[in-house]
Scaffold this active site. Structure first.
Site, PDB file in Angstrom:
ATOM      1  N   ASN A  20     -16.320   0.449   1.725  1.00 48.28           N
ATOM      2  CA  ASN A  20     -15.718  -0.429   2.738  1.00 48.28           C
ATOM      3  C   ASN A  20     -15.869   0.268   4.086  1.00 48.28           C
ATOM      4  OD1 ASN A  20     -13.229   0.996   3.616  1.00 48.28           O
ATOM      5  ND2 ASN A  20     -12.554   0.711   1.499  1.00 48.28           N
ATOM      6  N   ASN A  69      -5.357  -2.770  -7.252  1.00 53.91           N
ATOM      7  CA  ASN A  69      -6.612  -3.315  -7.778  1.00 53.91           C
ATOM      8  C   ASN A  69      -6.753  -3.202  -9.293  1.00 53.91           C
ATOM      9  OD1 ASN A  69      -7.792  -1.889  -4.845  1.00 53.91           O
ATOM     10  ND2 ASN A  69      -7.859  -4.093  -5.189  1.00 53.91           N
ATOM     11  N   ARG A  88     -16.179   1.835  -8.855  1.00 57.84           N
ATOM     12  CA  ARG A  88     -14.807   1.608  -9.324  1.00 57.84           C
ATOM     13  C   ARG A  88     -14.749   0.957 -10.708  1.00 57.84           C
ATOM     14  NH1 ARG A  88     -10.114  -0.034  -5.291  1.00 57.84           N
ATOM     15  NH2 ARG A  88      -8.996   0.894  -7.059  1.00 57.84           N
ATOM     16  N   ARG A 135     -14.970  -8.801  -2.018  1.00 62.09           N
ATOM     17  CA  ARG A 135     -14.766  -8.123  -3.305  1.00 62.09           C
ATOM     18  C   ARG A 135     -14.579  -9.064  -4.491  1.00 62.09           C
ATOM     19  NH1 ARG A 135     -13.383  -2.754  -3.138  1.00 62.09           N
ATOM     20  NH2 ARG A 135     -14.260  -1.815  -1.290  1.00 62.09           N
ATOM     21  N   HIS A 164      -9.937  -6.967   1.449  1.00 62.18           N
ATOM     22  CA  HIS A 164      -9.072  -7.466   0.360  1.00 62.18           C
ATOM     23  C   HIS A 164      -7.996  -8.294   1.060  1.00 62.18           C
ATOM     24  CE1 HIS A 164      -9.950  -3.888  -2.547  1.00 62.18           C
ATOM     25  NE2 HIS A 164     -10.408  -4.983  -3.125  1.00 62.18           N
ATOM     26  N   ASP A 166      -4.966  -8.390   0.634  1.00 60.96           N
ATOM     27  CA  ASP A 166      -3.721  -7.647   0.904  1.00 60.96           C
ATOM     28  C   ASP A 166      -3.822  -6.715   2.120  1.00 60.96           C
ATOM     29  OD1 ASP A 166      -5.098  -5.440  -0.076  1.00 60.96           O
ATOM     30  OD2 ASP A 166      -3.684  -5.011  -1.700  1.00 60.96           O
ATOM     31  N   CYS A 260      -1.660  -1.182  -1.211  1.00 61.77           N
ATOM     32  CA  CYS A 260      -2.787  -0.852  -2.106  1.00 61.77           C
ATOM     33  C   CYS A 260      -2.395   0.217  -3.128  1.00 61.77           C
ATOM     34  CB  CYS A 260      -3.971  -0.296  -1.318  1.00 61.77           C
ATOM     35  SG  CYS A 260      -4.540  -1.327  -0.003  1.00 61.77           S
TER      36      CYS A 260
HETATM   37  N1  ARG Z   1     -11.311   2.703  -1.250  1.00 56.23           N
HETATM   38  C1  ARG Z   1     -10.744   1.602  -1.967  1.00 56.23           C
HETATM   39  C2  ARG Z   1     -11.790   0.520  -2.160  1.00 56.23           C
HETATM   40  O1  ARG Z   1     -12.612   0.347  -1.298  1.00 56.23           O
HETATM   41  C3  ARG Z   1      -9.540   1.073  -1.255  1.00 56.23           C
HETATM   42  C4  ARG Z   1      -8.837  -0.014  -2.009  1.00 56.23           C
HETATM   43  C5  ARG Z   1      -7.711  -0.631  -1.251  1.00 56.23           C
HETATM   44  N2  ARG Z   1      -7.007  -1.541  -2.081  1.00 56.23           N
HETATM   45  C6  ARG Z   1      -6.453  -2.693  -1.689  1.00 56.23           C
HETATM   46  N3  ARG Z   1      -5.753  -3.335  -2.554  1.00 56.23           N
HETATM   47  N4  ARG Z   1      -6.689  -3.217  -0.510  1.00 56.23           N
HETATM   48  O2  ARG Z   1     -11.825  -0.174  -3.149  1.00 56.23           O
END
Ligand code: ARG
Length: 265
Positions: A20, A69, A88, A135, A164, A166, A260
């Site tokens: 990201n 997540n 991930r 995503r 995201h 959130d 998060c």
């Molecule tokens: N580095 C993580 C990613 O890019 C951060 C996730 C943040 N999570 C969230 N629910 N916004 O996946």
């Protein structure tokens, strides 16, 4: 009954890849500081009345700390995430096992659909508001709606930075909503305005959005965020909330903040 929240200690948290715009692999994480910041968040949530459950961190997945997540939870059901990026994907199994072992009915989506759990699907007024493009695929929205038998309203995320839902949209108790209008296109804004009356909408500024003020955790009347502006605190107080700020700078380096790092289960 106390609200239960799942968290994962940042033992292996790091910036080993960039998926990201906030992540830069040249920037190092201060592990000690990250752990202190995470502990502070955990204590604040406990003091606000939440019961914290812990999932063991795993060495090969530096982003597992972002438990938002892990899955989308509805009562006893957990729809396990299908991560977009291979970096991930390895987390899916750990989360699947945890929910299985802890008495949840685990549900999974078809393999070719990406869906990043409560990071992209939030409850507001008995409905789910779900983000898509960066995503989560819009086709996942139909699947979750059918699996849970709940209406899902799809909202496109129009920028790369707020990848995201959130990160730019946070339903609060009583039907209130914190959000960053510029993270959505005009159609997305129309959808939000049609669903949340003006007096219940708390808009954040660009500065507040970049401090992850929408990435808030709401327990009762308490709202917890990263450090932000006085203006934002006042806006929350006007609506009857109590705002607590806590420094989460190490996690911002990875594009995540308070919300998060938590999952309501
Ligand atoms: N580095 C993580 C990613 O890019 C951060 C996730 C943040 N999570 C969230 N629910 N916004 O996946």
């Amino acid at each position: 009954m106390a609200e239960k929240i799942l968290m994962c200690p940042p033992l292996y948290f790091d910036i080993k890849y960039s998926i990201n715009p906030w992540m830069n692999t040249d920037i190092r994480i201060d592990a000690k500081k990250a752990f202190e910041q995470w502990q502070n968040l955990k204590s604040i949530l406990q003091d606000a009345g939440a019961e914290i459950k812990i999932i063991d961190p795993q060495e090969d997945v530096p982003d597992m700390v972002f438990t938002a997540n892990a899955a989308l939870i509805y009562k006893n059901k957990a729809i396990i995430s299908r991560f977009k990026y291979k970096e991930r994907k390895k987390e899916e199994k750990y989360f699947f096992d945890w929910f299985n072992e802890n008495g949840y009915e685990t549900l999974i989506l078809p393999e070719n659909i990406s869906f990043e759990g409560a990071g992209d699907a939030l409850y507001l007024n008995e409905k789910i508001f779900a983000g898509y493009v960066p995503r989560t695929d819009i086709s996942a929205h139909t699947c979750i709606s059918e699996l849970l038998n709940i209406p899902v309203t799809s909202i496109e995320l129009a920028t790369n930075s707020f990848y995201h839902i959130d990160t730019c949209f946070c339903p609060l108790s009583g039907g209130y909503l914190i959000y960053y209008p510029q993270a959505f296109d005009s159609y997305g804004n129309k959808v939000i305005e049609a669903n949340v009356p003006e007096e219940k909408r708390i808009k954040v500024t660009e500065e507040e959005a970049s401090k992850f003020s929408c990435n808030a955790v709401n327990v009762g009347k308490t709202v917890v965020t990263n450090l932000t502006t006085e203006r934002f605190t006042k806006e929350l107080e006007k609506k009857g909330f109590f705002h607590i700020q806590t420094d989460l700078s190490e996690f911002i380096k990875s594009g995540g903040s308070a919300k998060c790092l938590t999952l309501k289960i």
